[in-house]
Structures are given as structure tokens and as C-alpha cells.
Design an enzyme around this catalytic site. Structure first.
Site, PDB file in Angstrom:
ATOM      1  N   CYS A   1     -72.904   0.508 -21.960  1.00 24.25           N
ATOM      2  CA  CYS A   1     -72.320   0.053 -20.708  1.00 24.25           C
ATOM      3  C   CYS A   1     -73.444  -0.315 -19.739  1.00 24.25           C
ATOM      4  CB  CYS A   1     -71.438   1.080 -20.019  1.00 24.25           C
ATOM      5  SG  CYS A   1     -70.053   1.621 -21.006  1.00 24.25           S
TER       6      CYS A   1
ATOM      7  N   TRP B   1     -68.675  -0.764 -22.877  1.00 23.86           N
ATOM      8  CA  TRP B   1     -68.597  -0.471 -24.315  1.00 23.86           C
ATOM      9  C   TRP B   1     -67.614   0.683 -24.399  1.00 23.86           C
ATOM     10  CZ3 TRP B   1     -69.552   3.693 -27.564  1.00 23.86           C
ATOM     11  CH2 TRP B   1     -69.651   3.391 -28.932  1.00 23.86           C
TER      12      TRP B   1
ATOM     13  N   ARG C   1     -75.769  -4.268 -23.258  1.00 20.78           N
ATOM     14  CA  ARG C   1     -75.459  -2.835 -23.225  1.00 20.78           C
ATOM     15  C   ARG C   1     -73.992  -2.544 -23.534  1.00 20.78           C
ATOM     16  NH1 ARG C   1     -79.368   0.463 -20.633  1.00 20.78           N
ATOM     17  NH2 ARG C   1     -77.754   2.037 -20.527  1.00 20.78           N
TER      18      ARG C   1
ATOM     19  N   LYS D   1     -76.690  -2.182 -27.256  1.00 17.65           N
ATOM     20  CA  LYS D   1     -78.131  -2.061 -27.451  1.00 17.65           C
ATOM     21  C   LYS D   1     -78.643  -0.636 -27.224  1.00 17.65           C
ATOM     22  CE  LYS D   1     -82.280  -3.797 -28.039  1.00 17.65           C
ATOM     23  NZ  LYS D   1     -82.629  -4.087 -29.441  1.00 17.65           N
TER      24      LYS D   1
ATOM     25  N   HIS E   1     -77.879   5.962 -61.662  1.00 17.21           N
ATOM     26  CA  HIS E   1     -77.141   7.216 -61.537  1.00 17.21           C
ATOM     27  C   HIS E   1     -75.755   6.984 -60.930  1.00 17.21           C
ATOM     28  CE1 HIS E   1     -80.584   9.445 -62.916  1.00 17.21           C
ATOM     29  NE2 HIS E   1     -81.336   8.713 -62.102  1.00 17.21           N
TER      30      HIS E   1
ATOM     31  N   GLU F   1     -75.151  -5.150 -39.783  1.00 14.16           N
ATOM     32  CA  GLU F   1     -75.004  -5.129 -38.335  1.00 14.16           C
ATOM     33  C   GLU F   1     -74.618  -6.480 -37.756  1.00 14.16           C
ATOM     34  OE1 GLU F   1     -78.708  -3.969 -36.530  1.00 14.16           O
ATOM     35  OE2 GLU F   1     -77.761  -3.423 -34.635  1.00 14.16           O
TER      36      GLU F   1
ATOM     37  N   GLU G   1     -83.615  -0.791 -44.094  1.00 16.55           N
ATOM     38  CA  GLU G   1     -83.622  -1.616 -42.884  1.00 16.55           C
ATOM     39  C   GLU G   1     -82.995  -2.990 -43.161  1.00 16.55           C
ATOM     40  OE1 GLU G   1     -83.829  -1.115 -39.937  1.00 16.55           O
ATOM     41  OE2 GLU G   1     -84.363  -3.008 -38.998  1.00 16.55           O
TER      42      GLU G   1
ATOM     43  N   ASN H   1     -71.242   5.060 -16.479  1.00 13.82           N
ATOM     44  CA  ASN H   1     -71.761   5.060 -17.857  1.00 13.82           C
ATOM     45  C   ASN H   1     -71.784   6.501 -18.317  1.00 13.82           C
ATOM     46  OD1 ASN H   1     -72.319   2.388 -17.709  1.00 13.82           O
ATOM     47  ND2 ASN H   1     -74.535   2.591 -17.791  1.00 13.82           N
ATOM     48  N   GLY H   2     -71.458   6.723 -19.582  1.00 15.08           N
ATOM     49  CA  GLY H   2     -71.503   8.082 -20.113  1.00 15.08           C
ATOM     50  C   GLY H   2     -70.125   8.545 -20.532  1.00 15.08           C
TER      51      GLY H   2
ATOM     52  N   LYS I   1     -79.682  -4.431 -41.206  1.00 11.70           N
ATOM     53  CA  LYS I   1     -79.685  -5.702 -40.456  1.00 11.70           C
ATOM     54  C   LYS I   1     -78.548  -6.598 -40.921  1.00 11.70           C
ATOM     55  CE  LYS I   1     -81.689  -5.040 -37.620  1.00 11.70           C
ATOM     56  NZ  LYS I   1     -82.649  -4.011 -37.327  1.00 11.70           N
TER      57      LYS I   1
HETATM   58  O1  M6R Z   1     -83.227   2.460 -28.621  1.00  7.59           O
HETATM   59  P1  M6R Z   1     -83.344   3.145 -29.942  1.00  7.59           P
HETATM   60  O2  M6R Z   1     -84.513   2.668 -30.734  1.00  7.59           O
HETATM   61  O3  M6R Z   1     -83.366   4.647 -29.812  1.00  7.59           O
HETATM   62  O4  M6R Z   1     -82.039   2.761 -30.733  1.00  7.59           O
HETATM   63  C1  M6R Z   1     -81.728   3.355 -31.965  1.00  7.59           C
HETATM   64  C2  M6R Z   1     -80.644   2.585 -32.682  1.00  7.59           C
HETATM   65  O5  M6R Z   1     -79.466   2.594 -31.937  1.00  7.59           O
HETATM   66  C3  M6R Z   1     -81.050   1.140 -32.956  1.00  7.59           C
HETATM   67  O6  M6R Z   1     -82.238   1.062 -33.658  1.00  7.59           O
HETATM   68  C4  M6R Z   1     -79.949   0.414 -33.780  1.00  7.59           C
HETATM   69  O7  M6R Z   1     -79.871   0.956 -35.054  1.00  7.59           O
HETATM   70  C5  M6R Z   1     -80.257  -1.076 -33.814  1.00  7.59           C
HETATM   71  N1  M6R Z   1     -79.156  -1.787 -33.243  1.00  7.59           N
HETATM   72  C6  M6R Z   1     -80.486  -1.616 -35.178  1.00  7.59           C
HETATM   73  O8  M6R Z   1     -80.809  -2.952 -35.175  1.00  7.59           O
END
Ligand code: M6R
Length: 608
Positions: free
Chosen positions: A2, A74, A27, A603, A504, A488, A481, A100-101, A485
Site C-alpha cells: 500500500c 494492496w 506498492r 513491491k 526422485h 511472478e 530465481e 498501511n499495515g 521470475k
Molecule cells: O524488499 P525485499 O528484498 O525484502 O523483498 C523480498 C521479496 O518480497 C522480493 O524479493 C520478491 O520476491 C520479488 N518481488 C521477487 O521478484
């Protein structure tokens, strides 16, 4: 998670708030709203959907007031809808709140307030705050706000307008970031610095339990006991241009291309042909020399960088390294000793679980080192030592340049520690330092080399519903990773496996045409990976290999190959991250996905 904005000054608030929200849309982006106070009434406009949905009604339905607050959401409590969007108000619209929160005890408070006659309109936890202020108000809004937050369990940053003090904005925070930007006859409030970077570079960063009353010419900040306090101004040297796309279609593509420079910035003055210098961390030499156990804690992509860190430090230092996902670490009964080092990794520096893990480890007396991209963040402020990632502003929700800098930071730190512990010969250290210095140029080359092949590959991936990523050792962490990606941003189901683990169980899923990305950047274990690739090919899998130049026999076995340039075996993984990012980007592009703001995500994850 948010975005909050606030403005109080001598200009029309609504357009300034809208611009600020645009900068914070990463955000949260499922709904948004703005409230403006012109001294007579408070107009509230809110809409489900992305911010552009708000723009039209904003002009028609808000007054020309110069005081206002805004929010991009969010959703946590209550689905995205006009009604659940912030701002929220009390029964008589005297107090208007953005939040926020998460308020954990909101059900209990809501029940009590309903019984005493309050009328609720939304399903959110936030609305109870406005009604509580209404109950607590007795001609002093600061005291009413303090009494209100005393009743709340959970996390919050709150920004409040009121009918009674129309020229002021009231704010408070706990476990959720909030900053106040200082201007000339105008001041700004935001959950993140980029919101008003084009207006000011001077900010107050509120700490937990601090409150503030902000008017156009004055900022009063109070501690938990409501004593007025003096705080230092925090000056940022970021360029507002950083927050623009600069000709790229998406921030993600811009950020992928910025990686060579981001790595250059990270290494500047820290890596020289003569070795590594991280004395800026102020870590005690004796402590480092005797270090026997390191914990690495992070979430998501940052966690994947931590996994590389584990393999590297084990390889170079031969000491015990634990890596944990922060949401697990904070609730596990981990054995943390006073002479342990805990490395928390976070781009935003605000990730709730990572911050809680930091606090938990601190209570056990461990030293905390933060790798973060955000200097003024909670994690940076609470850690004992900070290694700034210097990736620059990262806006796309999918992390690319911050990830790469985290990985390189682990390389740098591992080598630094290896030297402190006398575990590396000077000759080898110098060779590795020189290879690190070459890295940015090689990254540029890999971006060029893999661009067109990954565009081609994406044409196939876009038709698939599942994909697999495999690798061994550090390549396995890259596989994780790469899979994240792709999931996501393209919404294709992707799984990562250690290459030796497929047989396995998962090998049962491999049949003709199933796409598999195989990573083979580590020479010492390449032959083993090659055997696993052969097993996949024998079942009809469509394999794209990302391997070191000279990997013997690979072309005869797989369908597509990307070679990464010659560099010390240790660093291959850094270069291989690029084609993985480009595969995800191009696949999402062809699918028409919202690349920078993928569905359901945000984010900065400031809730548990
Ligand atoms: O701000 P941070 O690095 O702590 O965030 C951690 C994850 O939320 C962040 O890396 C998330 O997995 C990304 N959106 C991946 O691309």
C-alpha cells in the site's frame, strides 16, 4: 505494501497527491483513493482498480483544497472494491484516515464500536481507526490519535485529516514506514521517498511510535509520551529521473539493462585489483576472524541471493551457514549465539518478516549485518552494520538489479571474510578481485548475446502452462530465481529442482515438449548436470541450456544453448541470471501481462 501520500501547502492538493500515488503504485494497485480538505468540507474519491480509474472522477469530485491525503491499496481485509478502498472515515466524516499495515484486533474493536452505535461501511480493518478516533476525540486530535493507537495491535502507518483542524495532517507509525518531505511553505507525507522525489530531497523518517502534526509551515514530531522531539533531516541524493522509464517500455527492462552500472556502483572503492575493502562496515576484525556460524535471512528473491551466499561461503570459508526464509526463521526455535553473525537481505529494507527476524536475532545478542538497497529503511536503521547495495531505485515489482547486487554483495563479503580468516591465498584473491572488476562489462555482453535468443524462446514458453528449471550447487539457486521470475510476471507455473533430484519423482512430469531450463555454469559439477539433462532429453523434454563457454558435448544433447563468457568458475552464476530474467520478461510481454505490476503482488511487503 500500500502507498500513502499526504500534502499540505499552498497549491491544489488533488493533482499533487495523484502524482505522488503514481510514483508509489508499485506498492499496491488494486484500488486507490484521495481525500481533500478545503476548510469547509472533506471530499473523498475512491475507486476499485488501478490508479487511472481514479483520475477522471478526481477532477469532478474533489474541491480545490490545499490539504489532502491519498492511498493506493494492496487488499488485506476485504476484497478490492470502491467501498473497501481508502480513505475511510468515521460516522460523521469528521476524521478521514488512510492506513498501511494490519490491525490484528480489529474484529474485537469493531464489535464493541458497533454495539455502541457506530455505523461501518467497509470490510476493512482500517475503518475501525476512524471510528476509534471519533470516540476518543475531546478537542485534542493528537491525544485522540495517541489513545487510538494505544488500543491497536498490529502494524500501521496512519495519515489523518480532520474537520476540526483543516490545515493540518496528523500521522503516526508502527512497523510500517512513513516519511515527511520538507518543502517551501509546503510539506509532504509518504510511505516511500520516491513519491515526492521531484519536490524535495529532504525528509524526516519517522521511527516506530512517533507521531507528527504537519502543516504548510511547520512539522511537529512527538515521541511516544507526546513530548515534542527534534529529529535529524535525511537528505537523499537520488535523481528523480531514476523514477522514470527513460524510453523503455517497462521498468523491468530498464532495470535489467541497468545491471552493469548497478554492479559498478556496488563495487566502486570496495573491489580493487589488490583485493576487497569493506572496512566501511566497521565489523570488528577479531569477531570476523573467529566467526564460526552465519545465518542468512530474507524473503523471495532476496532469499535466493542468500542461498548463493551459503554455497559461496561454504566453498570459501568452510564454516557453518544457515539460510532461512524470514517468515519461517522468525517463528523457529533457531539456535542463535552471541558470536554469530546474522545477515538480513532486503531490497526495500521494510519487508515485515525480515525485519521481525532481525529483531528476534538481535534479542539473542547476535550481530546483525544488513544487505539493503534502502539507506533510510527500518532494516538499515536497526541493523548493527549495513552493506548498501547501491542498485539505485528499483520500481518493477520483479526484482532484477537489486537481486544481482545482492548476489555480488555476497561474493564481495565472502572474499572479504575469507581474507580476514586467512582462508584465501593472496594470489587467488587478486585473481578473483580482477574477475569481479570485469563483471560489469561481461554483463553488458551477456545482455546483448541473450536478448534475441530469449525473445525466440519466449515464443515457445508463452504457449506452455508449466516449466522446469534445474541446476546443481549455485546453479540450483539460480534455477529457483529463474522459476520465480517466470511465475511472478508471466503466471506460468514453474518449478526449480536440484538437477540430481528430478529422478526422485518429478521426472514423471517430463514428456515431449515440456520446457526445461538447465543451468551449467559450474565446471566442477557440469558432467553430473549433463547426465541429468540427458535423462530429460530421453523423455522428450525441450531443454534450453545456459552454460559456461566450452561446456563439452552440450550442443549435441540440448535444443538451445546460451554460452556465458569465460570467467572464474565461481562467478558464472552472476552472468547466468540475465538470460533467466530476459526469458521471464519476454514471455510475460508476449502474454500481454502487466509486467511491472503483476497481479496480487506488491513491491514492498510490509505485512506478515
Ligand atoms: O524488499 P525485499 O528484498 O525484502 O523483498 C523480498 C521479496 O518480497 C522480493 O524479493 C520478491 O520476491 C520479488 N518481488 C521477487 O521478484
Amino acid at each position: 505494501m500500500c502507498g500513502i501520500v499526504g500534502y499540505v501547502g499552498d497549491k491544489k492538493a488533488a493533482p499533487i497527491l495523484y502524482d505522488g500515488l503514481k510514483k508509489l503504485e508499485y506498492r499496491g494497485y488494486d484500488s486507490s483513493g484521495i481525500a481533500v480538505n478545503d476548510g469547509f468540507k472533506i471530499d473523498i474519491v475512491k475507486k476499485k482498480g488501478k490508479l487511472d480509474q481514479l483520475e477522471g472522477s478526481l477532477k469532478k469530485n474533489t474541491n480545490g483544497g490545499t490539504v489532502g491525503i491519498g492511498h493506493t491499496r494492496w487488499a488485506t481485509h476485504g476484497k478490492p472494491s470502491d467501498l473497501n478502498s481508502h480513505p475511510h472515515c468515521d460516522c460523521s466524516k469528521d476524521f478521514v484516515v488512510v492506513h498501511n499495515g494490519i490491525i490484528e484486533n480489529f474484529q474485537k474493536i469493531k464489535k464493541r464500536l458497533k454495539e455502541s452505535g457506530h455505523n461501518f461501511k467497509s470490510e476493512t480493518d482500517t475503518e475501525v481507526i476512524a471510528h476509534l478516533i471519533e470516540d476518543n476525540y475531546d478537542n485534542n486530535l493528537l491525544k485522540a490519535l495517541k489513545a487510538t493507537v494505544n488500543e491497536l495491535d498490529g502494524s500501521y502507518s496512519l495519515t489523518i485529516l480532520s474537520k476540526y483542524e483543516p490545515d493540518k495532517i496528523f500521522v503516526v507509525r508502527k512497523d510500517s514506514p512513513l516519511i515527511i518531505g520538507v518543502g517551501e511553505k509546503e510539506n509532504y507525507i509518504a510511505s516511500d521517498i520516491p513519491a515526492f522525489l521531484s519536490k524535495t530531497k529532504d525528509f524526516y523518517i519517522l521511527e516506530d511510535n512517533e507521531l507528527a502534526v504537519v502543516s504548510s509551515g511547520k512539522i511537529e514530531i512527538y515521541n511516544d509520551s507526546l513530548d515534542l522531539i527534534k529529529k535529524e533531516l535525511y537528505h537523499v541524493d537520488w535523481d528523480p529521473e531514476m523514477a522514470e522509464k527513460q524510453g523503455y517500455e517497462h521498468y523491468m527492462l530498464k532495470e535489467i539493462n541497468e545491471q552493469p552500472d548497478a554492479v559498478r556502483r556496488l563495487m566502486s572503492k570496495r573491489v580493487t585489483p589488490g583485493g576487497i575493502n569493506l572496512d566501511e562496515l566497521n565489523l570488528d576484525s577479531e569477531f570476523l576472524k573467529n566467526l564460526k556460524q552465519i545465518h542468512i535471512v530474507a524473503c523471495g528473491t532476496a532469499y535466493h541471493s542468500g542461498l548463493i551466499g551459503k554455497y559461496l561461503m561454504e566453498e570459501l570459508l568452510n564454516i557453518h551457514i544457515e539460510v532461512d526464509v524470514a517468515s519461517e526463521y522468525r517463528y523457529r526455535n533457531v539456535l542463535i549465539k552471541e558470536d554469530d553473525l546474522v545477515i538480513v537481505v532486503s531490497q526495500s529494507g521494510e519487508t515485515s518478516d525480515t525485519l521481525a527476524s532481525l529483531r528476534m536475532a538481535k534479542k539473542h545478542g547476535a550481530k546483525i549485518l544488513a544487505f539493503t538497497n534502502s539507506r533510510g529503511s527500518s532494516i538499515a536503521r536497526e541493523a548493527d552494520h549495513v552493506l548498501l547495495l547501491k542498485a539505485g531505485l528499483e520500481i518493477s515489482v520483479a526484482s532484477t538489479k537489486a537481486y544481482l547486487n545482492m548476489v555480488v554483495a555476497f561474493y564481495i563479503f565472502s572474499l572479504y571474510l575469507a581474507e580476514k580468516q586467512n582462508k584465501i591465498e593472496t594470489k587467488r584473491l587478486n585473481k578473483l578481485s580482477n574477475d569481479l572488476i570485469r563483471l560489469p562489462d561481461l554483463l553488458e555482453q551477456v545482455i546483448k548475446d541473450s536478448e534475441s535468443l530469449m525473445k525466440e524462446r519466449a515464443k515457445q514458453y508463452v504457449k506452455k502452462q508449466n516449466a522446469f528449471f534445474i541446476g546443481r550447487h549455485t546453479d540450483y539457486t539460480l534455477a529457483l530465481e529463474g522459476a520465480l521470475k517466470l511465475k511472478e510476471i508471466s503466471y506460468i507455473h514453474a518449478e526449480a529442482y536440484p538437477a540430481g533430484e528430478l529422478k526422485h519423482g518429478t521426472l514423471a512430469l517430463i514428456e515431449k515438449g515440456v520446457p526445461v531450463v538447465a543451468l551449467g555454469t559450474r565446471k566442477f559439477i557440469f558432467e553430473k548436470t549433463l547426465s541429468n539433462i540427458t535423462e530429460i532429453k530421453a523423455r522428450g523434454g525441450d531443454v534450453t541450456a545456459i552454460v559456461y563457454k566450452g561446456a563439452e558435448g552440450i550442443e549435441k544433447v540440448v535444443d538451445h544453448v546460451i554460452y556465458i563468457p569465460q570467467i572464474d568458475d565461481l562467478f558464472g552464476g552472476v552472468l547466468a541470471a540475465i538470460p533467466l530474467q530476459l526469458l521471464a520478461y519476454n514471455t510475460a510481454y508476449l502474454k500481454g501481462c502487466d509486467i511491472d505490476q503483476p497481479r496480487n503482488l506488491a513491491k514492498s511487503v510490509t505485512v506478515e
